[in-house]
Design an enzyme around this catalytic site. Structure first.
Site, PDB file in Angstrom:
ATOM      1  CG  MET A  30      -1.909  -1.191   1.170  1.00 21.60           C
ATOM      2  SD  MET A  30      -3.447  -0.918   2.015  1.00 21.60           S
ATOM      3  CE  MET A  30      -2.880  -0.667   3.688  1.00 21.60           C
ATOM      4  CG  ASN A  32       4.521   5.629   4.248  1.00 19.69           C
ATOM      5  OD1 ASN A  32       4.605   5.242   5.414  1.00 19.69           O
ATOM      6  ND2 ASN A  32       5.018   6.760   3.858  1.00 19.69           N
ATOM      7  CG  HIS A  34       8.569   0.385   6.219  1.00 20.19           C
ATOM      8  ND1 HIS A  34       8.840  -0.953   6.268  1.00 20.19           N
ATOM      9  CD2 HIS A  34       7.231   0.493   6.477  1.00 20.19           C
ATOM     10  CE1 HIS A  34       7.759  -1.625   6.555  1.00 20.19           C
ATOM     11  NE2 HIS A  34       6.744  -0.773   6.680  1.00 20.19           N
ATOM     12  CG  HIS A  37       7.128  -2.022   2.220  1.00 24.91           C
ATOM     13  ND1 HIS A  37       6.992  -0.907   3.001  1.00 24.91           N
ATOM     14  CD2 HIS A  37       5.913  -2.619   2.218  1.00 24.91           C
ATOM     15  CE1 HIS A  37       5.759  -0.809   3.438  1.00 24.91           C
ATOM     16  NE2 HIS A  37       5.074  -1.847   2.985  1.00 24.91           N
ATOM     17  CE  LYS A 152       3.901  -4.292  10.555  1.00 24.35           C
ATOM     18  NZ  LYS A 152       2.431  -4.121  10.700  1.00 24.35           N
ATOM     19  CG  ASP A 153       0.416  -7.175   7.899  1.00 25.76           C
ATOM     20  OD1 ASP A 153      -0.322  -6.658   8.734  1.00 25.76           O
ATOM     21  OD2 ASP A 153       1.261  -6.524   7.245  1.00 25.76           O
ATOM     22  CD  GLN A 156      -1.949  -8.919   4.179  1.00 29.71           C
ATOM     23  OE1 GLN A 156      -2.810  -8.074   4.218  1.00 29.71           O
ATOM     24  NE2 GLN A 156      -0.693  -8.625   3.919  1.00 29.71           N
ATOM     25  CB  ILE A 179      12.596  -5.131   8.864  1.00 34.03           C
ATOM     26  CG1 ILE A 179      12.762  -6.106   7.691  1.00 34.03           C
ATOM     27  CG2 ILE A 179      13.831  -4.248   9.025  1.00 34.03           C
ATOM     28  CD1 ILE A 179      13.966  -7.023   7.765  1.00 34.03           C
ATOM     29  CB  SER A 188       4.132  -0.573  11.085  1.00 31.63           C
ATOM     30  OG  SER A 188       2.832  -0.131  10.740  1.00 31.63           O
TER      31      SER A 188
HETATM   32  O1  PAF Z   1      -0.195  -5.883   3.467  1.00 31.65           O
HETATM   33  C1  PAF Z   1      -0.601  -4.937   2.754  1.00 31.65           C
HETATM   34  O2  PAF Z   1       0.073  -3.942   2.542  1.00 31.65           O
HETATM   35  C2  PAF Z   1      -1.987  -5.031   2.128  1.00 31.65           C
HETATM   36  O3  PAF Z   1      -2.872  -5.679   2.967  1.00 31.65           O
HETATM   37  C3  PAF Z   1      -1.985  -5.675   0.735  1.00 31.65           C
HETATM   38  C4  PAF Z   1      -1.543  -7.123   0.780  1.00 31.65           C
HETATM   39  C5  PAF Z   1      -1.080  -4.893  -0.186  1.00 31.65           C
HETATM   40  C6  PAF Z   1      -3.395  -5.651   0.141  1.00 31.65           C
HETATM   41  O4  PAF Z   1      -3.874  -4.361   0.010  1.00 31.65           O
END
Ligand code: PAF
Length: 284
Positions: A30, A32, A34, A37, A152-153, A156, A179, A188
């Protein structure tokens, strides 16, 4: 780096890469961006990806009505710079109209009650169906061989891994380690919402998880470890959504009397002021 929000252009590039035998690695984000990512890029390369594709899209359908969709940080220019400096091959950064052309939205609901109504799903009841919806769209556009998500997620990651398996999608789903800042706080985009005072106490979240790990090593009772974690966080002024010890393969609870025989994950979600933070530790 190729940058486009045009689905046909994206598909043509990927099709031609695949014809030449390239392995497409995909990082949905999404924005932003860091270090967390950016670390996914090298993880994907290590996993064998030869072309790295990212997407930046702040997905409205995964935010609840009173959540931070409007104020979620949008930093496309600096994100593009970071990605191109790290040799990403393609960035798909679509508008909301491209991703959700139907207005008003007719909601496509993909649900896994056993995974999506627990933990984060208890407080964010529509969140995971929004995530699965957009990830499906992204997978259909990008057609990756391998896609990677941050640990972290973790919930998901488990949901997406199961969705891909159940829908027979030929995509490998990988998970990359968390990280952290030097004081332990997991990176985050939402950390920037924290006030100076809140930022000082935020690392206690990781501390609570590390304490729980020590207690697991000492074979304390699960419910006691969870209650200790909750008390520790409350004493430090966190509002605790959950502090839970689960099986890492399917996020199911352990039976209190059952010895810890399987892979374990300790997960927590808290609020400090108006900021929601999540974190976890995996014990394998
Ligand atoms: O983890 C995220 O940044 C979001 O949930 C994702 C997987 C890009 C879906 O919008």
């Amino acid at each position: 780096m190729i940058i486009s929000e045009d689905i046909d252009i994206i598909r043509n590039h990927i099709k031609s890469w695949k014809t030449h035998g390239e392995k497409i690695g995909f990082i949905p984000t999404m924005g932003n961006l860091h270090k967390g990512h950016i670390s996914l890029i090298s993880s994907l390369k290590q996993a064998g990806a030869t072309k790295i594709v990212t997407s930046i899209f702040v997905n409205p359908t995964q935010f609840g009505i009173n959540e931070d969709y409007a104020k979620y940080p949008r930093t496309l220019d600096s994100d593009e710079k970071k990605l191109s400096e790290h040799n990403v091959d393609l960035l798909f950064s679509p508008s909301t109209d491209i991703m959700y052309p139907k207005n008003p939205l007719s909601r496509l609901i993909i649900e896994y009650p056993e995974y999506s109504n627990i933990l984060c799903g208890e407080n964010r009841p529509t969140h995971f169906s929004g995530v699965l919806w957009v990830v499906n769209k992204l997978f259909n556009i990008i057609n990756p061989d391998i896609a990677i998500f941050g640990q972290k997620d973790y919930q998901q990651y488990i949901l997406i891994k199961n969705m891909v398996k159940d829908l027979f999608m030929p995509i490998t789903i990988a998970c990359s380690p968390i990280i952290r800042e030097s004081d332990g706080l997991a990176l985050s985009s939402r950390n920037q919402y924290l006030s100076k005072q809140e930022r000082l106490i935020a690392p206690k979240l990781y501390e609570s998880l590390k304490e729980a790990k020590i207690s697991i090593d000492r074979k304390l009772k699960i419910s006691d470890i969870e209650n200790n974690g909750i008390s520790f966080l409350r004493r430090n002024n966190f509002l605790v959504e959950y502090f839970s010890i689960r099986r890492s393969n399917d996020l199911k609870k352990f039976d209190n009397n059952q010895p810890f025989s399987r892979s374990i994950i300790i997960l927590a979600a808290v609020k400090i002021g108006r900021t929601r933070l999540i974190d976890n530790i995996l014990l394998t």
